[in-house]
Design a protein around this motif. Structure first.
Motif, PDB file in Angstrom:
ATOM      1  N   ALA A 240       5.867   5.396  10.967  1.00 60.20           N
ATOM      2  CA  ALA A 240       6.529   5.320   9.662  1.00 60.20           C
ATOM      3  C   ALA A 240       7.998   5.716   9.748  1.00 60.20           C
ATOM      4  O   ALA A 240       8.864   5.090   9.119  1.00 60.20           O
ATOM      5  CB  ALA A 240       5.799   6.210   8.661  1.00 60.20           C
ATOM      6  N   ALA A 241       8.285   6.748  10.547  1.00 57.26           N
ATOM      7  CA  ALA A 241       9.668   7.221  10.652  1.00 57.26           C
ATOM      8  C   ALA A 241      10.581   6.155  11.228  1.00 57.26           C
ATOM      9  O   ALA A 241      11.782   6.113  10.918  1.00 57.26           O
ATOM     10  CB  ALA A 241       9.724   8.470  11.532  1.00 57.26           C
TER      11      ALA A 241
ATOM     12  N   ALA B  48       7.263   3.501   2.502  1.00 53.66           N
ATOM     13  CA  ALA B  48       7.591   4.803   3.090  1.00 53.66           C
ATOM     14  C   ALA B  48       6.313   5.565   3.418  1.00 53.66           C
ATOM     15  O   ALA B  48       5.346   5.567   2.652  1.00 53.66           O
ATOM     16  CB  ALA B  48       8.453   5.614   2.121  1.00 53.66           C
ATOM     17  N   GLY B  49       6.295   6.194   4.602  1.00 54.76           N
ATOM     18  CA  GLY B  49       5.150   6.978   5.016  1.00 54.76           C
ATOM     19  C   GLY B  49       4.019   6.174   5.627  1.00 54.76           C
ATOM     20  O   GLY B  49       2.975   6.741   5.989  1.00 54.76           O
TER      21      GLY B  49
ATOM     22  N   ASN C 125      11.334   6.266  -3.344  1.00 58.39           N
ATOM     23  CA  ASN C 125      10.903   5.985  -1.979  1.00 58.39           C
ATOM     24  C   ASN C 125      10.707   4.479  -1.799  1.00 58.39           C
ATOM     25  O   ASN C 125      10.366   3.756  -2.747  1.00 58.39           O
ATOM     26  CB  ASN C 125       9.573   6.690  -1.676  1.00 58.39           C
TER      27      ASN C 125
ATOM     28  N   GLU D  17       9.724   8.316   6.332  1.00 60.17           N
ATOM     29  CA  GLU D  17       8.643   9.154   5.817  1.00 60.17           C
ATOM     30  C   GLU D  17       8.737   9.256   4.294  1.00 60.17           C
ATOM     31  O   GLU D  17       9.809   9.090   3.715  1.00 60.17           O
ATOM     32  CB  GLU D  17       8.718  10.554   6.435  1.00 60.17           C
ATOM     33  N   TYR D  18       7.611   9.526   3.684  1.00 63.29           N
ATOM     34  CA  TYR D  18       7.587   9.698   2.225  1.00 63.29           C
ATOM     35  C   TYR D  18       8.224  11.038   1.874  1.00 63.29           C
ATOM     36  O   TYR D  18       7.899  12.072   2.461  1.00 63.29           O
ATOM     37  CB  TYR D  18       6.156   9.642   1.717  1.00 63.29           C
ATOM     38  N   ASP D  19       9.143  11.002   0.905  1.00 61.97           N
ATOM     39  CA  ASP D  19       9.859  12.212   0.509  1.00 61.97           C
ATOM     40  C   ASP D  19       9.555  12.521  -0.955  1.00 61.97           C
ATOM     41  O   ASP D  19       9.912  11.730  -1.853  1.00 61.97           O
ATOM     42  CB  ASP D  19      11.369  12.019   0.710  1.00 61.97           C
TER      43      ASP D  19
ATOM     44  N   ASP E 208       2.533   3.755   8.659  1.00 61.81           N
ATOM     45  CA  ASP E 208       2.652   3.190  10.004  1.00 61.81           C
ATOM     46  C   ASP E 208       2.344   1.697   9.933  1.00 61.81           C
ATOM     47  O   ASP E 208       1.471   1.269   9.152  1.00 61.81           O
ATOM     48  CB  ASP E 208       1.689   3.874  10.970  1.00 61.81           C
TER      49      ASP E 208
END
Length: 312
Positions: free
Chosen positions: A96-97, A153-154, A149, A102-104, A156
């Motif tokens: 994901a990154a 996001a978050g 987001n 990533e989810y924030d 894979d």
């Protein structure tokens, strides 16, 4: 280094440089899914899209032309393509990154409902707040909760691909780049044109620094990419706001001297346009008759003008 060691080193270098390299144009068939639940994110296959119950209307499903190492695909996919051969297939898992981040939780914020248009005040609406794109989650009274987001996001991702061929033809390369930028590939062609341009003539007199440079008109050859614009292309926001950058990218990558975009408008006149239309549809004969009906005495008109001048 001995001759044998030198030969081995050269062989290693040749093997490292074999296959597809950065800057190569390749045609890819691919499907991108989320790892967790297998949702289709993007695909070049209409069958895959239909199986995933994705709306396929108005969307062109065909392999895409990308440039290896140019950021057209995820870095992990670029790495997998480098050194590969036509016909190779593979699947790359992207964290994901390295995909959409990533989810924030901090990117889910409460804003004033006044910043959202009335037509977009429902859960799931895509909204733009202070230049940021987000998705409306809830709206209660005068407050709205918006998730900024990326939708992926978050998550894979799994990138399944097949290398169909290497694209060497410049027209195909140009069409592929435009297809990537605009989600459609207009008709294009490359030809060499003779163009007249002014060039500075070198002067033998280098002492006079203030002298105007002399120029001459010369005929030069220029490789020109012609793009037949479609109505969809001219209304495409990416093209409207970034066509200069898109053209520069194409010229640099394809060694093109200039880009000419032309638009063809077809259809009948549908009645008389031009002067006839501006004059309420009056025909030529009617205009002549109207002129004949006007009685102008030149001497009388001149006398009136003189009288007006004397009064002033």
């Amino acid at each position: 280094m001995s001759d044998e060691q030198q030969a081995e080193a050269e062989q290693v270098d040749e093997e490292a440089e074999s296959g597809i390299q950065d800057g190569d144009f390749v045609r890819l068939a691919y499907t991108v899914r989320t790892v967790e639940d297998g949702d289709v994110v993007d695909t070049t296959s209409k069958e895959v899209a239909e199986e995933a119950e994705i709306d396929v209307e108005g969307y062109e499903f065909e392999p895409r032309v990308v440039i290896v190492g140019a950021g057209h695909v995820f870095p992990d996919v670029d790495e997998a393509l480098t050194g590969a051969e036509v016909g190779d297939e593979g699947t790359v898992e992207i964290a994901a990154a390295d995909a959409f981040g990533e989810y924030d939780d901090d990117d889910v914020r409460t804003v004033s409902a006044n910043k959202i248009g009335e037509d977009d005040r429902y859960p799931g609406a895509q909204v733009q707040i202070d230049g940021e794109q987000g998705r409306l989650e809830t709206i209660i009274g005068g407050r709205a909760r918006v998730n900024f987001n990326h939708p992926l996001a978050g998550k894979d991702l799994e990138y399944e691909y097949e290398i169909l061929d290497i694209v060497d033809d410049r027209e195909e390369q140009a069409a592929g780049l435009l297809g990537m930028y605009l989600q459609q590939a207009p008709e294009v062609w490359v030809q060499t044109d003779e163009v007249e341009e002014e060039q500075v003539v070198e002067s033998d007199d280098d002492d006079d620094e203030d002298a105007e440079p002399e120029t001459e008109t010369v005929t030069v050859e220029k490789d020109t990419l012609y793009i037949e614009a479609t109505p969809q292309m001219t209304m495409n926001q990416q093209w409207m706001f970034s066509k200069q950058q898109i053209a520069q990218d194409i010229m640099q990558r394809l060694d093109i001297d200039r880009v000419i975009v032309q638009e063809t408008i077809e259809g009948g006149m549908g009645g008389m346009g031009g002067l006839g239309g501006m004059m309420g549809g009056a025909g030529g004969a009617d205009i002549e008759e109207a002129i004949e009906d006007v009685d102008i005495d030149a001497e009388e008109l001149a006398a009136e003008l003189d009288a007006d001048a004397d009064e002033e």
